[in-house]
Design a protein around this motif. Structure first.
Motif, PDB file in Angstrom:
ATOM      1  N   MET A   1       0.829  -1.191   0.000  1.00 18.43           N
ATOM      2  CA  MET A   1       0.000   0.000   0.000  1.00 18.43           C
ATOM      3  C   MET A   1       0.870   1.251   0.000  1.00 18.43           C
ATOM      4  SD  MET A   1      -3.012  -1.124   2.658  1.00 18.43           S
ATOM      5  CE  MET A   1      -3.905  -2.669   2.401  1.00 18.43           C
ATOM      6  N   ALA A   2       0.340   2.333  -0.566  1.00 25.16           N
ATOM      7  CA  ALA A   2       1.127   3.555  -0.685  1.00 25.16           C
ATOM      8  C   ALA A   2       0.244   4.764  -0.406  1.00 25.16           C
ATOM      9  CB  ALA A   2       1.722   3.651  -2.088  1.00 25.16           C
ATOM     10  N   LYS A 128     -11.452   9.795   9.111  1.00 23.72           N
ATOM     11  CA  LYS A 128     -11.598   8.849  10.221  1.00 23.72           C
ATOM     12  C   LYS A 128     -11.795   7.423   9.712  1.00 23.72           C
ATOM     13  CE  LYS A 128     -13.555  12.299  13.379  1.00 23.72           C
ATOM     14  NZ  LYS A 128     -14.799  12.788  14.052  1.00 23.72           N
ATOM     15  N   ALA A 129     -12.636   7.268   8.699  1.00 21.77           N
ATOM     16  CA  ALA A 129     -12.893   5.943   8.141  1.00 21.77           C
ATOM     17  C   ALA A 129     -11.644   5.375   7.470  1.00 21.77           C
ATOM     18  CB  ALA A 129     -14.048   6.004   7.149  1.00 21.77           C
ATOM     19  N   PHE A 130     -10.901   6.234   6.791  1.00 25.35           N
ATOM     20  CA  PHE A 130      -9.679   5.775   6.112  1.00 25.35           C
ATOM     21  C   PHE A 130      -8.622   5.353   7.131  1.00 25.35           C
ATOM     22  CE2 PHE A 130      -6.034   6.984   3.055  1.00 25.35           C
ATOM     23  CZ  PHE A 130      -6.065   5.736   2.453  1.00 25.35           C
ATOM     24  N   ILE A 131      -8.501   6.104   8.220  1.00 29.55           N
ATOM     25  CA  ILE A 131      -7.550   5.744   9.277  1.00 29.55           C
ATOM     26  C   ILE A 131      -7.894   4.377   9.858  1.00 29.55           C
ATOM     27  CG2 ILE A 131      -6.795   6.329  11.621  1.00 29.55           C
ATOM     28  CD1 ILE A 131      -7.024   9.292  10.819  1.00 29.55           C
ATOM     29  N   VAL A 132      -9.172   4.146  10.128  1.00 28.71           N
ATOM     30  CA  VAL A 132      -9.603   2.849  10.674  1.00 28.71           C
ATOM     31  C   VAL A 132      -9.255   1.727   9.710  1.00 28.71           C
ATOM     32  CG1 VAL A 132     -11.616   1.457  11.291  1.00 28.71           C
ATOM     33  CG2 VAL A 132     -11.434   3.810  12.110  1.00 28.71           C
ATOM     34  N   TRP A 133      -9.533   1.929   8.444  1.00 26.70           N
ATOM     35  CA  TRP A 133      -9.277   0.883   7.435  1.00 26.70           C
ATOM     36  C   TRP A 133      -7.785   0.610   7.299  1.00 26.70           C
ATOM     37  CZ3 TRP A 133      -6.706   0.531   2.758  1.00 26.70           C
ATOM     38  CH2 TRP A 133      -6.999  -0.596   1.984  1.00 26.70           C
ATOM     39  N   VAL A 134      -6.969   1.667   7.246  1.00 28.35           N
ATOM     40  CA  VAL A 134      -5.515   1.497   7.121  1.00 28.35           C
ATOM     41  C   VAL A 134      -4.950   0.779   8.339  1.00 28.35           C
ATOM     42  CG1 VAL A 134      -3.299   2.716   7.039  1.00 28.35           C
ATOM     43  CG2 VAL A 134      -5.182   3.447   5.553  1.00 28.35           C
ATOM     44  N   ASN A 135      -5.382   1.164   9.539  1.00 26.70           N
ATOM     45  CA  ASN A 135      -4.894   0.515  10.753  1.00 26.70           C
ATOM     46  C   ASN A 135      -5.238  -0.969  10.791  1.00 26.70           C
ATOM     47  OD1 ASN A 135      -3.756   2.879  11.722  1.00 26.70           O
ATOM     48  ND2 ASN A 135      -5.513   3.413  12.998  1.00 26.70           N
ATOM     49  N   LYS A 136      -6.353  -1.302  10.179  1.00 29.83           N
ATOM     50  CA  LYS A 136      -6.790  -2.695  10.142  1.00 29.83           C
ATOM     51  C   LYS A 136      -6.045  -3.503   9.084  1.00 29.83           C
ATOM     52  CE  LYS A 136     -10.945  -5.553   9.606  1.00 29.83           C
ATOM     53  NZ  LYS A 136     -12.424  -5.536   9.365  1.00 29.83           N
ATOM     54  N   ASN A 137      -5.620  -2.853   8.016  1.00 34.93           N
ATOM     55  CA  ASN A 137      -5.075  -3.575   6.867  1.00 34.93           C
ATOM     56  C   ASN A 137      -3.599  -3.317   6.586  1.00 34.93           C
ATOM     57  OD1 ASN A 137      -7.576  -4.873   5.350  1.00 34.93           O
ATOM     58  ND2 ASN A 137      -8.228  -2.853   6.048  1.00 34.93           N
ATOM     59  N   ASP A 138      -2.982  -2.403   7.338  1.00 33.81           N
ATOM     60  CA  ASP A 138      -1.593  -2.054   7.062  1.00 33.81           C
ATOM     61  C   ASP A 138      -0.931  -1.621   8.352  1.00 33.81           C
ATOM     62  OD1 ASP A 138       0.700  -1.634   5.608  1.00 33.81           O
ATOM     63  OD2 ASP A 138      -0.014   0.127   4.527  1.00 33.81           O
ATOM     64  N   PRO A 140       0.894   1.161  10.844  1.00 32.76           N
ATOM     65  CA  PRO A 140       0.476   2.539  11.129  1.00 32.76           C
ATOM     66  C   PRO A 140       1.065   3.533  10.136  1.00 32.76           C
ATOM     67  CG  PRO A 140       1.096   1.410  13.144  1.00 32.76           C
ATOM     68  CD  PRO A 140       1.486   0.501  12.017  1.00 32.76           C
ATOM     69  N   VAL A 141       0.239   4.479   9.737  1.00 34.71           N
ATOM     70  CA  VAL A 141       0.637   5.537   8.805  1.00 34.71           C
ATOM     71  C   VAL A 141       0.269   6.869   9.444  1.00 34.71           C
ATOM     72  CG1 VAL A 141       0.320   6.505   6.491  1.00 34.71           C
ATOM     73  CG2 VAL A 141       0.221   4.015   6.835  1.00 34.71           C
ATOM     74  N   SER A 142       1.089   7.887   9.240  1.00 32.71           N
ATOM     75  CA  SER A 142       0.837   9.177   9.880  1.00 32.71           C
ATOM     76  C   SER A 142      -0.502   9.755   9.418  1.00 32.71           C
ATOM     77  CB  SER A 142       1.966  10.162   9.564  1.00 32.71           C
ATOM     78  OG  SER A 142       1.883  10.632   8.237  1.00 32.71           O
ATOM     79  N   LYS A 143      -1.201  10.377  10.356  1.00 35.28           N
ATOM     80  CA  LYS A 143      -2.480  11.004  10.046  1.00 35.28           C
ATOM     81  C   LYS A 143      -2.304  12.092   9.002  1.00 35.28           C
ATOM     82  CE  LYS A 143      -6.348  13.447  12.228  1.00 35.28           C
ATOM     83  NZ  LYS A 143      -6.915  13.960  13.521  1.00 35.28           N
ATOM     84  N   LYS A 144      -1.163  12.784   9.032  1.00 34.80           N
ATOM     85  CA  LYS A 144      -0.902  13.852   8.074  1.00 34.80           C
ATOM     86  C   LYS A 144      -0.881  13.329   6.644  1.00 34.80           C
ATOM     87  CE  LYS A 144       2.381  17.610   7.172  1.00 34.80           C
ATOM     88  NZ  LYS A 144       3.660  18.246   7.630  1.00 34.80           N
ATOM     89  N   SER A 145      -0.239  12.180   6.439  1.00 34.23           N
ATOM     90  CA  SER A 145      -0.189  11.584   5.098  1.00 34.23           C
ATOM     91  C   SER A 145      -1.571  11.156   4.633  1.00 34.23           C
ATOM     92  CB  SER A 145       0.760  10.381   5.089  1.00 34.23           C
ATOM     93  OG  SER A 145       2.093  10.786   5.267  1.00 34.23           O
ATOM     94  N   LEU A 146      -2.337  10.561   5.523  1.00 34.20           N
ATOM     95  CA  LEU A 146      -3.673  10.100   5.151  1.00 34.20           C
ATOM     96  C   LEU A 146      -4.597  11.277   4.863  1.00 34.20           C
ATOM     97  CD1 LEU A 146      -4.163   7.074   7.580  1.00 34.20           C
ATOM     98  CD2 LEU A 146      -3.158   7.128   5.288  1.00 34.20           C
ATOM     99  N   LYS A 147      -4.427  12.365   5.610  1.00 31.35           N
ATOM    100  CA  LYS A 147      -5.229  13.566   5.336  1.00 31.35           C
ATOM    101  C   LYS A 147      -4.897  14.134   3.961  1.00 31.35           C
ATOM    102  CE  LYS A 147      -6.636  18.052   7.211  1.00 31.35           C
ATOM    103  NZ  LYS A 147      -6.602  18.723   5.898  1.00 31.35           N
ATOM    104  N   ARG A 148      -3.622  14.110   3.593  1.00 29.44           N
ATOM    105  CA  ARG A 148      -3.241  14.571   2.258  1.00 29.44           C
ATOM    106  C   ARG A 148      -3.930  13.731   1.181  1.00 29.44           C
ATOM    107  NH1 ARG A 148       3.302  15.236   3.162  1.00 29.44           N
ATOM    108  NH2 ARG A 148       3.261  17.274   4.195  1.00 29.44           N
ATOM    109  N   ASP A 149      -4.031  12.438   1.426  1.00 32.97           N
ATOM    110  CA  ASP A 149      -4.698  11.557   0.462  1.00 32.97           C
ATOM    111  C   ASP A 149      -6.178  11.900   0.327  1.00 32.97           C
ATOM    112  OD1 ASP A 149      -2.710  10.009  -0.622  1.00 32.97           O
ATOM    113  OD2 ASP A 149      -2.896   8.373   0.818  1.00 32.97           O
TER     114      ASP A 149
END
Length: 296
Positions: A1-2, A128-138, A140-149
């Protein structure tokens, strides 16, 4: 994942044209010091352009004499004819390539159109939903990066041209698909909607191409209507299309002048049988571009 490889820049108008032309003339373009000046973009924008060309499958990377070069794919060679993205079909195919995420470069698009089922939401809820999904499937990724996505996702499909400024080229060509809108409510909150577009917004060529890709990758010429409605990377998820709208499209494609599909009814199930034509050959026929036979 990226995540967040787009450098926080959504794809801009004219970028595909700039990138495909640059790579065509200079396979080492993205490693040259003067590449930003040559295409009129900032350094980080050039890095973003490289991401978009790779994530949409228009170029690939390969080693030549121990040096990395970029070359157009078969798809890139065909899209080169419409590199200004004047056809909605072209944009739909690029959208499909992003969501399909074949080279694992654009996780947020695959997640939003295949996993996230809410049709009305907002950016905070999306994050929030994306953070939950990423934490479940990958990992930990920084919230800042996920917000940019999430911000890039919404902007890619909603950033429209400024009607008051014809010289403004910061809009996204993906807005012409009309599959997402962001509107302000009376209390000032921005609400994101998944939209069912008109067939003309998507294009019949791209829809047929997507079916042929699914057929090729799953080694079957028979696809059920339920699959088209529900399966990953097919019309229901990709374009928010209802069952009735999908049936309308299939009726039109059954009358294709050269490659008509046919309905088959087996065990009380609606199925579609596709002709024996490679997806890239179908696309080259529709775009009137010659390709080398036998390539992918």
């Amino acid at each position: 994942m990226a995540y967040a490889r787009h450098q926080s820049f959504y794809l801009r108008d004219k970028w595909i044209s700039k990138g495909l032309k640059a790579v065509h003339f200079q396979p080492r373009f993205f490693f040259e010091e003067n590449s930003p000046e040559n295409v009129g973009l900032g350094k980080n924008m050039v890095m973003s352009l490289r991401f978009w060309l790779l994530a949409t499958g228009l170029i690939n990377e390969e080693k030549v004499d121990r040096r990395t070069e970029h070359h157009s794919t078969d798809l890139g060679n065909i899209i080169f004819k419409d590199r200004l993205l004047q056809r909605n079909d072209t944009v739909s195919i690029l959208h499909y390539q992003l969501v399909r995420n074949e080279d694992d470069l654009a996780t947020v698009f695959e997640w939003f159109f295949n996993e996230y089922k809410e049709t009305v939401t907002d950016r905070d809820s999306l994050l929030k939903a994306f953070i939950v999904w990423v934490n479940k499937n990958d990992k930990p990724v920084s919230k800042k990066s996920l917000k940019r996505d999430i911000d890039c996702l919404v902007q890619l499909y909603t950033k429209e041209p400024n009607e008051d400024d014809p010289e403004d080229f910061t809009f996204s060509p993906f807005t012409k698909l009309n599959i997402m809108k962001e509107n302000a409510t009376e209390n000032g909150q921005e609400v994101v909607h998944k939209i069912q577009p008109d067939i003309e917004d998507i294009g019949l060529i791209s829809l047929y191409y997507i079916l042929l890709k699914y057929s090729e990758e799953n080694e079957t010429s028979l696809i059920s209507l339920d699959e088209i409605v529900q399966d990953k990377y097919l019309w229901g998820n990709l374009f928010n299309l209802s069952r009735n709208r999908i049936i309308d499209v299939l009726n039109l494609l059954a009358n294709h002048k050269k490659f008509p599909l046919e309905y088959v009814r087996t065990n009380n199930l609606d199925n579609v049988r596709l002709p024996q034509i490679k997806p890239i050959e179908f696309l080259s026929y529709e775009y009137e571009v010659e390709i080398e036979r036998g390539t992918g």
